[in-house]
Design an enzyme around this catalytic site. Structure first.
Site, PDB file in Angstrom:
ATOM      1  N   LYS A 294       0.851  -1.191   0.000  1.00 57.25           N
ATOM      2  CA  LYS A 294       0.000   0.000   0.000  1.00 57.25           C
ATOM      3  C   LYS A 294       0.890   1.245   0.000  1.00 57.25           C
ATOM      4  O   LYS A 294       1.845   1.321   0.781  1.00 57.25           O
ATOM      5  CB  LYS A 294      -0.900  -0.041   1.244  1.00 57.25           C
ATOM      6  CG  LYS A 294      -2.216   0.660   1.055  1.00 57.25           C
ATOM      7  CD  LYS A 294      -3.264   0.187   2.038  1.00 57.25           C
ATOM      8  CE  LYS A 294      -4.473   1.091   1.962  1.00 57.25           C
ATOM      9  NZ  LYS A 294      -5.627   0.589   2.689  1.00 57.25           N
ATOM     10  N   GLU A 379     -20.102  -5.147   9.292  1.00 53.11           N
ATOM     11  CA  GLU A 379     -21.075  -4.372  10.070  1.00 53.11           C
ATOM     12  C   GLU A 379     -22.215  -5.248  10.573  1.00 53.11           C
ATOM     13  O   GLU A 379     -22.685  -5.084  11.701  1.00 53.11           O
ATOM     14  CB  GLU A 379     -21.628  -3.217   9.227  1.00 53.11           C
ATOM     15  CG  GLU A 379     -20.635  -2.106   8.940  1.00 53.11           C
ATOM     16  CD  GLU A 379     -19.669  -2.388   7.801  1.00 53.11           C
ATOM     17  OE1 GLU A 379     -19.834  -3.442   7.117  1.00 53.11           O
ATOM     18  OE2 GLU A 379     -18.756  -1.581   7.571  1.00 53.11           O
ATOM     19  N   ARG A 407     -25.740  -1.946   6.141  1.00 54.20           N
ATOM     20  CA  ARG A 407     -25.445  -3.386   6.096  1.00 54.20           C
ATOM     21  C   ARG A 407     -26.067  -4.155   7.268  1.00 54.20           C
ATOM     22  O   ARG A 407     -26.283  -5.347   7.171  1.00 54.20           O
ATOM     23  CB  ARG A 407     -23.925  -3.601   6.165  1.00 54.20           C
ATOM     24  CG  ARG A 407     -23.179  -3.284   4.913  1.00 54.20           C
ATOM     25  CD  ARG A 407     -23.222  -4.482   3.996  1.00 54.20           C
ATOM     26  NE  ARG A 407     -22.830  -4.123   2.655  1.00 54.20           N
ATOM     27  CZ  ARG A 407     -21.632  -4.353   2.142  1.00 54.20           C
ATOM     28  NH1 ARG A 407     -20.711  -4.941   2.859  1.00 54.20           N
ATOM     29  NH2 ARG A 407     -21.370  -4.008   0.902  1.00 54.20           N
TER      30      ARG A 407
END
Ligand SMILES: Cc1ncc(C[n+]2csc(CCOP(=O)(O)OP(=O)(O)O)c2C)c(N)n1
Length: 645
Positions: A294, A379, A407
């Site tokens: 990343k 979630e 969600r």
């Protein structure tokens, strides 16, 4: 490397990038040139994102991967589905959008996520995680029924692979022979370092050898290990199953019926091209494990990938933000207040679904590691997990962004509210979030929360009220939600009365009309009332601290006093506060005497842009609302409106 300034826009483009307007032209570049192109792309992305802000680190990590994918696959005939979609900058630049790239995330500019309206190469829109394998699987099945011939490729991160939906999809594709390709972009990071069992598993296999044509024969492989091999074979024959799972990379996926390849170096374009070419010849579901870094290529981001996951404008040399932010944000208020409450009450635990930084729970995690849970991007699990914790007698605070809590809707209904469990939902980024756009605006929560029985909803107008609400929630014995916006938490001069269940606050006494506002819109309403006063309209202003339940007593009083009621909220106009006020007056047969005007967002998906640009567009800025109220009273367009136009 040669860099030239593009004709009429900022940002540098190099010689290779100048040659590639569309992916079809990528194939004209040789291997060395592809590496040069990657370097130019990184520079272009850094230049532009340093001005516009955006998801920098994730995008720098997938430059080489995106080049290799577009080199091998033939988009848009072959379908690329990007999970989350925040990492599509190289994809956008390579698909005829390089000249518009400096408009990224700006009002009327390019979206930060895949958008069908932008390009035929953006085949599926994303923004929330863990959907790509499901979508790819659906497209692949449809392709086969329709007798079409093309590849379907889902690109999913290791963070997104912590979301349950990804496993539902893997479970599904693993049981079929349908050709689906899954690219697992593993950079060991979600926004923060990735957590959980799957992350540990991937870390283990990241270091293993490339198995190339897979299906390794374990016995042969063990035997081939000099000296130790034979001994090992004998001793482990009985335990072969468990041994396999330790030493064959990707055994988990293989056992599910998905052919595993890798891990492969995600910064070696040629290695990826070779493996993608091979994959095209294989039948059935396949997963290629690609290791990336990343922030790759920009040292500052490589060192701090979490900070550079999503950034505002910054200085390239130092990595420091160029716009200064003053004041305390709602998230910071939440983080500090929860710490304070947790000191006094050892039953309080904090839960996040992979957003410890965004929700400002880092200090809590540091101080109370045993009472802090990062459950991954899950979630729905987080809600039921909180329900479990509450059932056992502790007090869970689940901090979550409004849009992602969508969600957990069924879990809120079925697992929390039906059982009246004392879970506190701290709903951050409610209302307009701005530049992330359609998939991230938190404009549905008042509606979706309002439909759930037993759910109490509070909305603070400022910092002090927010802190009081958190205290109130800590002592409340039932499901309760506090929704608060992105950005600074102001302090209003008003000294508020103590929070009382279901009671609103009259902030300004008036005679002509009443404005009922909630949350962030209260401070706007104060300015509106001021403007109205200048125009001889004395507005009463009520702060609707609770959206569930609403204050019936006060509504009856207001109904007796005023003929015009304006309800202002940063939610869609259906199902929120305005709807509840109208329903209440209707049920009490008062609507014939009272006119209620809802001032809210239309039922639509709100695009990206700066919050103020969006408030203006949807007529929810101070001038437009004040102008409308004056217009309603006088029948003539006020100066305020005229000035604005
Ligand atoms: C349902 C949902 N919850 C939370 C988020 C916020 N979010 C955006 S990207 C991200 C991390 C994704 O990690 P990964 O898939 O590994 O991609 P990376 O950024 O590391 O490339 C998170 C948590 C989201 N987009 N969707």
């Amino acid at each position: 490397m040669l860099f030239t300034l593009t004709k009429d826009r900022g940002g540098f483009m190099g010689v290779y990038l100048e040659r590639v307007n569309d992916v079809s032209e990528l194939k004209n570049l040789n291997k060395t040139e592809l590496v040069g192109l990657a370097e130019e792309l990184r520079k272009h992305i850094i230049e532009c994102v340093s001005k516009t802000g955006g998801h920098l680190a994730s995008n720098l990590g997938v430059v080489d991967l995106t080049i290799a994918l577009h080199y091998v696959f033939n988009s848009p005939v072959d379908k690329l589905i990007w999970d989350v979609g925040h990492q599509t900058y190289t994809h956008k630049i390579l698909t005829e959008r390089k000249d518009k790239f400096d408009t990224l995330r700006q009002y009327n500019g390019l979206s930060g996520f895949p958008k069908k309206a932008e390009s035929c190469h953006d085949i599926f829109e994303t923004g929330h995680t863990s959907t790509s394998i499901s979508a790819a699987s659906g497209m692949a099945e449809a392709r086969d029924i329709l007798g079409e011939k093309h590849e379907v490729i889902a690109i999913i991160g290791d963070g997104a692979l912590t979301g349950g939906q990804a496993y539902e999809a893997l479970n599904n594709i693993g049981s079929k022979d349908t050709n689906v390709i899954v690219i697992l972009n593993d950079n060991q990071m979600s926004i923060s370092p990735n957590t959980g069992g799957i992350s540990n598993y991937l870390n283990k296999i990241r270091t293993s050898i490339l198995t190339s044509d897979f299906k390794l024969n374990v016995e042969k492989w063990i035997e081939s290990i000099p000296k130790v091999g034979k001994y090992m074979k004998k001793t482990v024959e009985l335990a072969q199953g468990s041994l396999e799972s330790l030493i064959i990379p990707g055994k988990l996926f293989e056992d599910m019926g998905v052919t595993y390849l890798g891990p492969v170096d995600g910064h070696n374009i040629q290695e990826m091209i070779d493996i993608f070419e091979k994959v095209k010849k294989l039948k059935g579901p396949k997963l290629i494990h690609v290791k990336t870094i990343k922030g790759k290529g920009y040292g500052i981001a490589e060192e701090a990938p979490c900070k550079f996951h999503g950034v505002g404008a910054f200085d390239i040399d130092t990595g420091k933000a160029t716009a200064s932010s003053s004041g305390t944000t709602y998230s910071q208020v939440f983080g500090s207040k929860l710490l304070e409450l947790a000191e006094k009450n050892d039953k309080i635990v904090a839960i996040t679904a992979a957003m410890p930084e965004g929700t400002k729970l880092e200090k809590f995690a540091e101080k109370y590691p045993n009472r802090f849970f990062d459950v991954g991007i899950a979630e729905q699990h987080a809600v039921t997990f909180a329900a479990g914790i509450a059932t056992a007698g502790l007090k869970p605070f689940f901090a979550v962004y409004s849009t992602f809590l969508q969600r957990g809707y069924d879990q809120m209904i079925h697992d929390v509210c039906m059982q009246k469990l004392p879970v506190v939902f701290c709903i951050d980024r409610a209302g307009i979030v701005g530049e992330d756009g359609e998939t991230h605006q938190g404009v549905f929560d008042l509606s979706y929360l309002s439909t759930i029985p037993n759910m109490t909803i509070m909305v603070p107008k400022d910092k002090n009220e927010f802190e009081e609400m958190l205290e109130f929630a800590a002592d409340f014995n039932g499901p309760i939600a506090i929704r608060y916006p992105r950005g600074q938490a102001g302090i209003s001069s008003n000294i508020s009365p103590k929070i009382e269940y279901g009671k609103w606050e009259t902030m300004i006494k008036g005679e002509n009309i009443v404005i009922i506002a909630t949350g962030k819109m209260v401070s706007k309403a104060v300015d509106i009332a001021e403007k109205l006063k200048e125009n001889n309209v004395q507005a009463e202003l009520v702060n609707a601290r609770f959206v569930s339940p609403i204050d019936h007593e006060m509504l009856l009083e207001l109904g007796n006093k005023f003929k015009k009621v304006y309800v202002i909220e940063d939610n869609i106009e259906h199902g929120g506060l305005g709807t509840k006020v109208i329903d209440f007056y209707n049920e009490n047969k008062l609507l014939k005497d009272i006119e209620v005007t809802k001032l809210a967002f239309p039922v639509t998906f709100i695009e990206h842009g700066k919050p103020e640009e969006l408030y203006n567009k949807y007529g929810l800025d101070v001038e437009t609302i004040a102008g409308k109220i004056i217009n309603d009273r006088t029948g003539i367009l006020s100066n305020i409106v005229n000035e604005k136009k």
